[in-house]
Structure formats: structure tokens, C-alpha cells
Scaffold this motif. Structure first.
Motif, PDB file in Angstrom:
ATOM      1  N   LEU A 143      12.349 -24.641-111.713  1.00  0.00           N
ATOM      2  CA  LEU A 143      13.229 -24.659-112.655  1.00  0.00           C
ATOM      3  C   LEU A 143      14.178 -23.478-112.535  1.00  0.00           C
ATOM      4  O   LEU A 143      15.333 -23.459-113.289  1.00  0.00           O
ATOM      5  CB  LEU A 143      12.796 -24.821-113.913  1.00  0.00           C
ATOM      6  CG  LEU A 143      12.008 -26.106-114.258  1.00  0.00           C
ATOM      7  CD1 LEU A 143      11.386 -26.096-115.638  1.00  0.00           C
ATOM      8  CD2 LEU A 143      13.137 -27.318-114.553  1.00  0.00           C
ATOM      9  N   GLY A 144      13.918 -22.716-111.756  1.00  0.00           N
ATOM     10  CA  GLY A 144      14.908 -21.385-111.287  1.00  0.00           C
ATOM     11  C   GLY A 144      14.351 -19.983-112.167  1.00  0.00           C
ATOM     12  O   GLY A 144      15.131 -18.933-112.293  1.00  0.00           O
ATOM     13  N   ASP A 145      13.334 -20.330-112.935  1.00  0.00           N
ATOM     14  CA  ASP A 145      12.741 -18.976-113.704  1.00  0.00           C
ATOM     15  C   ASP A 145      11.734 -18.517-113.042  1.00  0.00           C
ATOM     16  O   ASP A 145      10.530 -18.652-113.122  1.00  0.00           O
ATOM     17  CB  ASP A 145      12.264 -19.705-115.120  1.00  0.00           C
ATOM     18  CG  ASP A 145      11.892 -18.662-116.151  1.00  0.00           C
ATOM     19  OD1 ASP A 145      12.015 -17.535-115.811  1.00  0.00           O
ATOM     20  OD2 ASP A 145      11.275 -18.963-117.206  1.00  0.00           O
ATOM     21  N   TYR A 146      12.336 -17.528-112.137  1.00  0.00           N
ATOM     22  CA  TYR A 146      11.193 -17.088-111.285  1.00  0.00           C
ATOM     23  C   TYR A 146      10.355 -15.671-111.878  1.00  0.00           C
ATOM     24  O   TYR A 146       9.294 -15.814-111.522  1.00  0.00           O
ATOM     25  CB  TYR A 146      12.096 -16.213-110.119  1.00  0.00           C
ATOM     26  CG  TYR A 146      12.748 -17.236-109.220  1.00  0.00           C
ATOM     27  CD1 TYR A 146      12.308 -18.649-108.789  1.00  0.00           C
ATOM     28  CD2 TYR A 146      14.134 -17.380-108.934  1.00  0.00           C
ATOM     29  CE1 TYR A 146      13.184 -19.373-107.889  1.00  0.00           C
ATOM     30  CE2 TYR A 146      15.078 -18.402-108.374  1.00  0.00           C
ATOM     31  CZ  TYR A 146      14.566 -19.475-107.813  1.00  0.00           C
ATOM     32  OH  TYR A 146      15.073 -20.146-107.313  1.00  0.00           O
ATOM     33  N   PRO A 147      10.894 -14.968-112.781  1.00  0.00           N
ATOM     34  CA  PRO A 147      10.125 -14.076-113.480  1.00  0.00           C
ATOM     35  C   PRO A 147       8.902 -14.611-114.272  1.00  0.00           C
ATOM     36  O   PRO A 147       7.645 -14.105-114.072  1.00  0.00           O
ATOM     37  CB  PRO A 147      11.121 -13.353-114.467  1.00  0.00           C
ATOM     38  CG  PRO A 147      12.190 -13.608-113.713  1.00  0.00           C
ATOM     39  CD  PRO A 147      12.396 -14.955-113.507  1.00  0.00           C
ATOM     40  N   SER A 148       9.083 -15.778-114.966  1.00  0.00           N
ATOM     41  CA  SER A 148       8.139 -16.539-115.376  1.00  0.00           C
ATOM     42  C   SER A 148       7.086 -17.199-114.713  1.00  0.00           C
ATOM     43  O   SER A 148       6.077 -17.275-114.700  1.00  0.00           O
ATOM     44  CB  SER A 148       8.642 -17.819-116.617  1.00  0.00           C
ATOM     45  OG  SER A 148       9.356 -17.042-117.603  1.00  0.00           O
ATOM     46  N   ALA A 149       7.616 -17.567-113.593  1.00  0.00           N
ATOM     47  CA  ALA A 149       6.774 -18.345-112.459  1.00  0.00           C
ATOM     48  C   ALA A 149       5.861 -17.490-111.946  1.00  0.00           C
ATOM     49  O   ALA A 149       4.643 -17.642-111.785  1.00  0.00           O
ATOM     50  CB  ALA A 149       7.890 -18.758-111.409  1.00  0.00           C
ATOM     51  N   LYS A 150       6.392 -16.069-111.571  1.00  0.00           N
ATOM     52  CA  LYS A 150       5.607 -15.050-110.923  1.00  0.00           C
ATOM     53  C   LYS A 150       4.358 -14.777-111.835  1.00  0.00           C
ATOM     54  O   LYS A 150       3.488 -14.419-111.577  1.00  0.00           O
ATOM     55  CB  LYS A 150       6.514 -13.836-110.548  1.00  0.00           C
ATOM     56  CG  LYS A 150       5.642 -12.755-110.040  1.00  0.00           C
ATOM     57  CD  LYS A 150       6.623 -11.407-109.733  1.00  0.00           C
ATOM     58  CE  LYS A 150       5.829 -10.343-108.895  1.00  0.00           C
ATOM     59  NZ  LYS A 150       6.661  -9.250-108.707  1.00  0.00           N
ATOM     60  N   ARG A 151       4.785 -14.539-113.275  1.00  0.00           N
ATOM     61  CA  ARG A 151       3.981 -14.141-114.089  1.00  0.00           C
ATOM     62  C   ARG A 151       2.681 -15.035-114.327  1.00  0.00           C
ATOM     63  O   ARG A 151       1.383 -14.825-114.405  1.00  0.00           O
ATOM     64  CB  ARG A 151       4.516 -13.891-115.450  1.00  0.00           C
ATOM     65  CG  ARG A 151       3.594 -13.649-116.715  1.00  0.00           C
ATOM     66  CD  ARG A 151       4.358 -13.448-117.987  1.00  0.00           C
ATOM     67  NE  ARG A 151       5.310 -14.378-118.292  1.00  0.00           N
ATOM     68  CZ  ARG A 151       4.809 -15.568-118.903  1.00  0.00           C
ATOM     69  NH1 ARG A 151       3.481 -15.775-119.142  1.00  0.00           N
ATOM     70  NH2 ARG A 151       5.741 -16.571-119.068  1.00  0.00           N
ATOM     71  N   LEU A 152       3.099 -16.359-114.408  1.00  0.00           N
ATOM     72  CA  LEU A 152       2.094 -17.402-114.651  1.00  0.00           C
ATOM     73  C   LEU A 152       1.267 -17.593-113.259  1.00  0.00           C
ATOM     74  O   LEU A 152      -0.186 -17.571-113.199  1.00  0.00           O
ATOM     75  CB  LEU A 152       2.664 -18.751-114.749  1.00  0.00           C
ATOM     76  CG  LEU A 152       3.350 -18.970-116.156  1.00  0.00           C
ATOM     77  CD1 LEU A 152       4.399 -20.083-115.904  1.00  0.00           C
ATOM     78  CD2 LEU A 152       2.326 -19.199-117.025  1.00  0.00           C
ATOM     79  N   LEU A 153       1.672 -17.314-112.051  1.00  0.00           N
ATOM     80  CA  LEU A 153       0.813 -17.515-110.759  1.00  0.00           C
ATOM     81  C   LEU A 153       0.191 -16.254-110.894  1.00  0.00           C
ATOM     82  O   LEU A 153      -1.090 -16.577-110.329  1.00  0.00           O
ATOM     83  CB  LEU A 153       2.022 -17.503-109.675  1.00  0.00           C
ATOM     84  CG  LEU A 153       2.699 -19.051-109.616  1.00  0.00           C
ATOM     85  CD1 LEU A 153       3.731 -18.912-108.415  1.00  0.00           C
ATOM     86  CD2 LEU A 153       1.622 -19.918-109.170  1.00  0.00           C
ATOM     87  N   GLU A 154       0.559 -15.036-111.096  1.00  0.00           N
ATOM     88  CA  GLU A 154      -0.356 -14.175-111.030  1.00  0.00           C
ATOM     89  C   GLU A 154      -1.474 -13.934-111.945  1.00  0.00           C
ATOM     90  O   GLU A 154      -2.675 -13.500-111.784  1.00  0.00           O
ATOM     91  CB  GLU A 154       0.653 -12.625-111.371  1.00  0.00           C
ATOM     92  CG  GLU A 154       1.447 -12.317-110.140  1.00  0.00           C
ATOM     93  CD  GLU A 154       2.296 -10.919-110.622  1.00  0.00           C
ATOM     94  OE1 GLU A 154       2.432 -10.595-111.641  1.00  0.00           O
ATOM     95  OE2 GLU A 154       2.924 -10.462-109.499  1.00  0.00           O
ATOM     96  N   ARG A 155      -1.331 -14.689-113.253  1.00  0.00           N
ATOM     97  CA  ARG A 155      -2.347 -14.770-114.294  1.00  0.00           C
ATOM     98  C   ARG A 155      -3.174 -15.874-113.559  1.00  0.00           C
ATOM     99  O   ARG A 155      -4.476 -15.710-113.833  1.00  0.00           O
ATOM    100  CB  ARG A 155      -1.774 -15.131-115.476  1.00  0.00           C
ATOM    101  CG  ARG A 155      -2.743 -15.212-116.656  1.00  0.00           C
ATOM    102  CD  ARG A 155      -2.360 -15.497-118.033  1.00  0.00           C
ATOM    103  NE  ARG A 155      -3.374 -15.830-118.812  1.00  0.00           N
ATOM    104  CZ  ARG A 155      -3.271 -16.988-119.888  1.00  0.00           C
ATOM    105  NH1 ARG A 155      -2.347 -17.635-119.908  1.00  0.00           N
ATOM    106  NH2 ARG A 155      -4.306 -17.067-120.410  1.00  0.00           N
ATOM    107  N   ALA A 156      -2.843 -16.781-112.864  1.00  0.00           N
ATOM    108  CA  ALA A 156      -3.943 -18.053-112.357  1.00  0.00           C
ATOM    109  C   ALA A 156      -4.615 -17.288-111.386  1.00  0.00           C
ATOM    110  O   ALA A 156      -5.802 -17.641-111.338  1.00  0.00           O
ATOM    111  CB  ALA A 156      -2.791 -18.924-111.633  1.00  0.00           C
TER     112      ALA A 156
END
Length: 350
Positions: free
Chosen positions: A44-57
Motif C-alpha cells: 500500500l506504500g506505507d513503508y515505515p509501518s511495513a518495516k515496523r511490523l516486519l521487524e516486530r514479526a
């Protein structure tokens, strides 16, 4: 949903799943949900949120002792955020992912590792890499490390396939075995010795004999001298009858089991089966677990297995070790041709 392009809907479902799982103790499942949520945000283009969620995963998976879950989340960073991640960090992420996924038996994971390696290698050709290369000599050896990881994956696939390139290519997710042959010939020639003996091809029916040209015989389906034996495991009587009707025109002996436990007892015995057809919806021992256990039995490791399921469990089925997955009811009519194809592949592989 993400695979179907329904990204917004997938993000919403993943968000609700994460909220629900955070209240429970299924941390491994939470890690998978966080990974899916992160991928959705990236698309969806929300890269900061994507990075935060993947790092938390990654953090959740590592905490709960799930190295494969952490490794898959790291691969998602490379796949979805390579354009937003510095090249040295991508290298580090890939090396860590390859180490975490070293023991993975999932063919999709093996395919992703190879694809991510290629993506990182492409990054080595950028101007950013050229700038780093002069400062950090470890970059010069990175391609060798990528090749080493790729070689280990190919070697394991060939070992699991007992030298059959066709089966190894399928395990790795290649559409055609020639792609795997090309990689071996170009980059890993020393793996050629692990291949099973290549049988001579039959002379083409239109080729001219050096002595006399004989009338080519009519080509028909390959028949075995002994009857093909199939074990079908299905709890639903109607589904079992439908499959039996489909097989009626073939010279196949079909043995039916109504539950996973009785099927497992047969599989641990000495009875020979050329192919297994397993419905996932079984009482007691379900189809996925039956397949996992069957693959641990030495004499069943190369037996072709087809799974039928009305539920969306295809990814789990491939991980368990199936050779084909058919969705019920829409693909049920493909069963006879799928059986015939797998039997032919098995015959060709020797």
C-alpha cells in the motif's frame, strides 16, 4: 487475498488477526500475521509501518523459538522493502535469513531464498554498491556467499529427490526442470555428479536409421506389467464414489480408507502403493498430518501424493510434501489426469 491483489482487504483482515492473536499465546501464528500485515502495508506504500511490523514479526518469531518464521519475515523485507533498505543492510538481512532457514524443508521457502539472493546480487551492481565496495572488502566475497547458500539449497533438493532433477526442480518451485539444469551447468558444475543417471532418449520416430528405415511403431500410453495400486483416503462417501467412478476406465486398483489412522497403519506396513490420494478433511488424523507422517516413512518418501481439500491449505500441503494439490469441488475433475501425470513422472524418474 494479497496474492489476488486485494491488498486493502488483506491489510484489514491481517490487522484484525494481529489484534486477536495479541491477546492469546499463539506467538508463532502472531508472527505470521504480523508478516502478512507488514507485506500489506508495503504494497500500500506505507513503508515505515511495513518495516515496523516486519521487524516486530522477526522479534516475536525469534522470542518464541520459531527460526523459520523469523527467516521468512526477513525475506519479506528483501522482497517488499529492498528499494527502501540500504544495500549493506540487505546483505546482512539475507545472510541472517539464510542461516535461520538452513533446515527448512519448504519448497516455497527455498524458491524465495534463491529469488532474494538474485535481488540482492542485482543490488550489488548499483552505484551505491560501487561506493561501498571500495570501503568494505567484505562486499567482494558476498557473491561467493550467495552462491554458497544457493548451492546448499540445490544440493539438499537433489539429495531429497534422490538425484532426480525433475523432482528437485519441483521441490524448489521451478516451473520446468531445464531452469535448474541451467543453474547447475553454469554455476554449480560439481553438483552434476549428484544427479541420477540420465537415461538415453528414445530415437525420434522420424529419424532415419543408419541401416534401414523401419516403420515406427504406434505410440500408446506406457503400461506397467503389474497393476497400478492407489490408496485413497476419504471420509466422505460421495467424494470417494466420485473418484472411483473417475478411475473406472483405468487399469488401477484403488484401496479405500475412511480415516487417517487406518491409512497410516497401511502405510507403515509392507503393502506397495504407487500413489496416494488424500482428502484433508479426515476424522482423528487429518490429511496434512497423515502426509507429514507418510513422508517420514522411508519407503513412502518418493510416493506421489495428491491432496484434495475444500479449505485454503495449499501452502501447508506443499510444506507437508504433496506432489499436487486440487481444490474441491472446482478441480476435482482434474484428478484422473493429475494421477496419470504423476505416475508418468515417477516412471520417467525411475
Amino acid at each position: 487475498m494479497l496474492a489476488e491483489g486485494r491488498v486493502s482487504e488483506g491489510e484489514r483482515v491481517a490487522r484484525y488477526a494481529v489484534r486477536g492473536l495479541e491477546k492469546g499465546d499463539e506467538q508463532a501464528v502472531l508472527a505470521e500475521a504480523l508478516t502478512t500485515h507488514g507485506v500489506a502495508h508495503a504494497r500500500l506504500g506505507d513503508y515505515p509501518s511495513a518495516k515496523r511490523l516486519l521487524e516486530r514479526a522477526i522479534e516475536v518469531a525469534e522470542t518464541t523459538g520459531d527460526p523459520e518464521g523469523a527467516g521468512r519475515a526477513k525475506l519479506s523485507i528483501i522482497e517488499e522493502l529492498s528499494g527502501q533498505t540500504p544495500a549493506p543492510q540487505l546483505v546482512s538481512i539475507y545472510q541472517s535469513a539464510a542461516k535461520l532457514l538452513k533446515q527448512s524443508q519448504d519448497p516455497l521457502t527455498s524458491k524465495r531464498l534463491i529469488a532474494c539472493a538474485q535481488k540482492v546480487i542485482e543490488g550489488l551492481r548499483t552505484r551505491e554498491f560501487q561506493a561501498y565496495e571500495a570501503k568494505d572488502l567484505s562486499w567482494a566475497s558476498f557473491k561467493r556467499e550467495i552462491r554458497k547458500a544457493e548451492k546448499a539449497l540445490l544440493a539438499r533438493a537433489l539429495r531429497d529427490a534422490e538425484g532426480s532433477v525433475t523432482k528437485a526442480a519441483h521441490l524448489l518451485g521451478f516451473k520446468h526442470h531445464q531452469s535448474l539444469i541451467s543453474i547447475i551447468n553454469i554455476r554449480h558444475k560439481d553438483l552434476l555428479k549428484t544427479r541420477s543417471r540420465i537415461r538415453k532418449r528414445r530415437r525420434h520416430i522420424f529419424s532415419q536409421s543408419r541401416k534401414t528405415r523401419k516403420t515406427p511403431p504406434k505410440l500408446g500410453p506406457v503400461r506397467r506389467t503389474s497393476q497400478i495400486s492407489i490408496l485413497q483416503v476419504a471420509d466422505n462417501a460421495q467424494a470417494a464414489k466420485l473418484a472411483a467412478d473417475m478411475f473406472a476406465g483405468e487399469n488401477w486398483r484403488v484401496e479405500l480408507c475412511h480415516d487417517g489412522d487406518s491409512a497410516l497403519r497401511k502405510l507403515t506396513g509392507e503393502e506397495h502403493y504407487d500413489l496416494l490420494v488424500v482428502d484433508n478433511d479426515l476424522p482423528e488424523l487429518n490429511g496434512l498430518e497423515l502426509i507429514r507422517r507418510a513422508r517420514r516413512i522411508t519407503r513412502r518418501r518418493r510416493t506421489p501424493i495428491i491432496m484434495l481439500s475444500a479449505s485454503d491449505c495449499e501452502r501447508d500441503a506443499w510444506r507437508a510434501g504433496v506432489n499436487a494439490f486440487l481444490k474441491k469441488p472446482e478441480q476435482i475433475d482434474e484428478l484422473p489426469t493429475t494421477v496419470a501425470r504423476l505416475l508418468t513422472d515417477k516412471s520417467n524418474d525411475g
